[in-house]
Write a protein that holds these residues in place. Structure first.
Motif, mmCIF file in Angstrom:
data_model
loop_
_atom_site.group_PDB
_atom_site.id
_atom_site.type_symbol
_atom_site.label_atom_id
_atom_site.label_comp_id
_atom_site.label_asym_id
_atom_site.label_seq_id
_atom_site.Cartn_x
_atom_site.Cartn_y
_atom_site.Cartn_z
ATOM 1 N N PHE A 24 0.851 -1.190 0.000
ATOM 2 C CA PHE A 24 0.000 0.000 0.000
ATOM 3 C C PHE A 24 0.888 1.242 0.000
ATOM 4 O O PHE A 24 1.637 1.472 0.946
ATOM 5 N N TYR A 25 0.798 2.023 -1.058
ATOM 6 C CA TYR A 25 1.623 3.227 -1.152
ATOM 7 C C TYR A 25 0.725 4.466 -1.103
ATOM 8 O O TYR A 25 -0.256 4.565 -1.842
ATOM 9 N N ALA A 26 1.084 5.384 -0.231
ATOM 10 C CA ALA A 26 0.304 6.620 -0.122
ATOM 11 C C ALA A 26 1.237 7.810 -0.293
ATOM 12 O O ALA A 26 2.309 7.849 0.313
ATOM 13 N N CYS A 27 0.836 8.754 -1.133
ATOM 14 C CA CYS A 27 1.664 9.946 -1.332
ATOM 15 C C CYS A 27 1.662 10.769 -0.045
ATOM 16 O O CYS A 27 0.605 11.084 0.484
ATOM 17 N N GLY A 28 2.844 11.101 0.403
ATOM 18 C CA GLY A 28 2.962 11.797 1.689
ATOM 19 C C GLY A 28 3.113 13.299 1.529
ATOM 20 O O GLY A 28 2.941 13.838 0.441
ATOM 21 N N GLU A 222 9.825 10.546 -7.910
ATOM 22 C CA GLU A 222 10.073 10.107 -6.527
ATOM 23 C C GLU A 222 9.171 8.944 -6.159
ATOM 24 O O GLU A 222 9.606 7.937 -5.614
ATOM 25 N N CYS A 223 7.886 9.134 -6.421
ATOM 26 C CA CYS A 223 6.931 8.126 -5.963
ATOM 27 C C CYS A 223 7.119 6.827 -6.737
ATOM 28 O O CYS A 223 7.014 5.751 -6.157
ATOM 29 N N SER A 224 7.412 6.928 -8.036
ATOM 30 C CA SER A 224 7.633 5.691 -8.799
ATOM 31 C C SER A 224 8.855 4.951 -8.256
ATOM 32 O O SER A 224 8.807 3.744 -8.011
ATOM 33 N N ILE A 247 -2.447 14.787 -12.919
ATOM 34 C CA ILE A 247 -1.025 15.042 -13.210
ATOM 35 C C ILE A 247 -0.116 14.046 -12.489
ATOM 36 O O ILE A 247 0.526 13.200 -13.116
ATOM 37 N N HIS A 248 -0.084 14.130 -11.172
ATOM 38 C CA HIS A 248 0.921 13.353 -10.434
ATOM 39 C C HIS A 248 0.765 11.852 -10.676
ATOM 40 O O HIS A 248 1.720 11.175 -11.054
ATOM 41 N N HIS A 249 -0.422 11.331 -10.496
ATOM 42 C CA HIS A 249 -0.584 9.877 -10.653
ATOM 43 C C HIS A 249 -0.587 9.453 -12.119
ATOM 44 O O HIS A 249 -0.100 8.381 -12.464
ATOM 45 N N THR A 250 -1.120 10.320 -12.969
ATOM 46 C CA THR A 250 -1.072 10.040 -14.410
ATOM 47 C C THR A 250 0.388 9.909 -14.861
ATOM 48 O O THR A 250 0.746 9.000 -15.612
ATOM 49 N N ASN A 251 1.232 10.795 -14.363
ATOM 50 C CA ASN A 251 2.643 10.755 -14.749
ATOM 51 C C ASN A 251 3.397 9.608 -14.073
ATOM 52 O O ASN A 251 4.295 9.015 -14.666
ATOM 53 N N GLU A 252 3.001 9.296 -12.834
ATOM 54 C CA GLU A 252 3.616 8.128 -12.179
ATOM 55 C C GLU A 252 3.360 6.869 -13.010
ATOM 56 O O GLU A 252 4.247 6.044 -13.201
ATOM 57 N N ILE A 253 2.124 6.734 -13.490
ATOM 58 C CA ILE A 253 1.777 5.543 -14.276
ATOM 59 C C ILE A 253 2.620 5.503 -15.548
ATOM 60 O O ILE A 253 3.223 4.478 -15.884
HETATM 61 ZN ZN ZN Z 1 3.104 10.529 -5.066
#
Ligand code: ZN
Ligand code: AMP
Length: 477
Positions: A24-28, A222-224, A247-253
């Motif tokens: 489980f990953y949560a953006c901090g 970072e998150c990836s 943006i953030h999650h779209t780009n992480e994917i």
């Molecule tokens: Zn994140």
């Protein structure tokens, strides 16, 4: 357990790929200011999800990043790093400031009954992993260089924008037509984003010398990189606020799947925003309250948690002090109920019909929780349980059964009912904790383990031995 998966736009049953284990990953938080109660709403939702899964018997590994570098003042990869800019504004040393806001964040999370993630990772300590990922993307031809950094070419990723039900073409058109967001020079596509930004000559802190030049990471990478480091290339659940979808999650994917060729996340869970008046609550608008502000005004931090539970996490929640006041009254009446029933003594005949009704409410409560964290309906089941015994003269045997159910419900709600047991029971729990400490000192681990199990079974207390001593939480076992 069902959750609404933003990717498929429907509720899906959660299944672990193996052994009931879930990553489980949560953006901090970005640690340049206090986390506000809007942020905290999202963290409460994540904590609820984690507790609900633990209650279903899953072993959840919860990873949260601390963004101490890479999040820019202008969100479109322009402007200075937020942490660096704020340190300058406040005339503070960067690392002192990062430690200060990280510490405050952890303190306030604890006040809200939010369990600590198993891993809390700082972006600045994972530059190597980010560079490896960047090299992988570069090797596959997804990156290009401009005068300001290394950028991901979003036209090359087939499913760009799928998380918000869009596409590369559609997003490009909308962004071009919409209000102009300042973007760096030399971009091939308006949706492209930085994975590495070059430092200006005067930027001395939070910059690294790498094969790509002196600079600092883009926020998304970072998150990836950190999620892959701690949870592998495919994460089970990834959570955050809805603002991160486009943006953030779209780009992480895009960057994660481009690098690994594998699906990045199985279930995407997004919490709706908290507003104040008609505006979103946000650090940059500076219209925020912190948990400390609420405490200064005489509120219990857990009243805010209770208030969050009264609104479904996918609905917007408007913060008002009237609402908080109301939540606090409800919470206090719950605490009074817990302390009253836990003080009842004496063994007696159990009214089985009453207990059956109470057990049915327990079951319904967990069905509500299991249906995409339906906390408002779950709370109504709990109030139903209180109403069931209102005016009934319970004996000690019956009250223990009711108390056991209430503590079970609280293992997911996290309102710390076990801190409001009758003074006799609290004394008993404290004595047990003391005896366990003695046993540990004597290295009598058998006794110490026996006491630990008793505390868990009878008081729903989980003990954790930390460097600062033994701490206890509401148990989710
Ligand atoms: Zn994140
Ligand atoms: P940030 O520090 O801005 O990256 O935000 C940390 C977390 O809080 C993210 O998951 C955001 O989506 C979430 N968040 C930010 N503002 C709000 C808000 N007003 N209401 C709910 N969640 C928020």
């Amino acid at each position: 357990m069902f959750v609404y998966n933003t990717m498929s736009r429907k509720k899906e049953g959660i299944r672990a790929l193996k052994d009931k284990r879930l990553g489980f990953y949560a953006c901090g938080p970005t640690v340049y200011f206090y986390a506000h109660i809007g942020n905290m709403r999202t963290y409460v939702t994540e904590d609820l999800l984690r507790r609900a899964l633990a209650h279903e018997g899953y072993v959840v590994r919860h990873v949260m990043n601390i963004t101490d570098v890479g999040h820019n003042v202008g969100d479109g990869d322009v402007g200075e790093d937020k942490v660096r800019a704020e340190a300058r504004r406040e005339h503070r040393g960067i690392s002192e400031m990062i430690d200060f806001y990280t510490g405050k964040f952890l303190e306030e999370e604890a006040l809200l009954g939010i369990q600590r993630p198993d891993v809390m990772c700082r972006a600045s300590e994972h530059i190597g992993a980010m560079i490896s990922l960047i090299e992988k993307l570069d090797g596959k031809g997804y990156l290009y260089r401009t005068s300001s950094g290394m950028y991901f070419d979003t036209s090359k990723f087939k499913d760009y924008g799928r998380l918000l039900g869009s596409s590369f073409e559609k997003m490009s058109k909308e962004l071009k037509a919409g209000a102009r967001v300042e973007r760096p020079a030399g971009l091939r596509n308006i949706t492209d984003f930085a994975v590495w930004r070059f430092a200006e000559p005067n930027e001395k802190e939070l910059v690294w010398d790498t094969g790509y030049g002196r600079g600092f990471p883009g926020w998304h990478i970072e998150c990836s990189a950190m999620s892959m480091e701690y949870l592998g290339e495919t994460i089970d659940i990834h959570a955050g606020g809805t603002d991160h979808i486009p943006i953030h999650h779209t780009n992480e994917i895009a960057q994660s799947e481009a690098a690994t060729g594998k699906r990045f996340v199985r279930y995407w869970v997004h919490g709706a925003f908290m507003t104040i008046g008609d505006r979103k609550m946000s650090k940059s608008l500076r219209n925020v309250y912190t948990v400390e502000d609420l405490v200064k005004r005489g509120y219990l931090p857990l009243s805010f948690r209770y208030m969050c539970l009264t609104v479904h996490y996918r609905n917007m929640m408007n913060f008002t002090f009237d609402g908080l006041e109301h939540a606090q009254r409800s919470l206090k009446s719950l605490y009074a109920f817990i302390s009253r029933i836990s003080a009842i003594e004496g063994v007696g005949h159990v009214d089985q019909e009453l207990i059956d009704k109470a057990e049915a409410l327990r079951k319904e409560f967990f069905e509500c929780i299991g249906d995409d964290l339906g906390t408002p309906t779950a709370l109504s089941k709990m109030h139903g349980l209180m109403n069931l015994v209102r005016g009934v003269k319970l004996n000690g045997s019956e009250s223990r059964r009711i108390l056991d159910i209430m503590l079970d419900l609280d293992s997911v709600l996290g309102l710390e009912f076990n801190m409001h047991l009758s003074s006799a029971l609290q004394k008993e729990a404290k004595e047990l904790i003391g005896k366990r400490e003695d046993a540990r000192r004597r290295k009598d681990f058998r006794t110490s383990d026996e006491i630990r199990s008793r505390l868990r079974d009878e008081f729903r207390i989980t003990l954790e031995d930390t460097e600062e001593g033994t701490v206890w939480y509401t148990s989710t076992d």
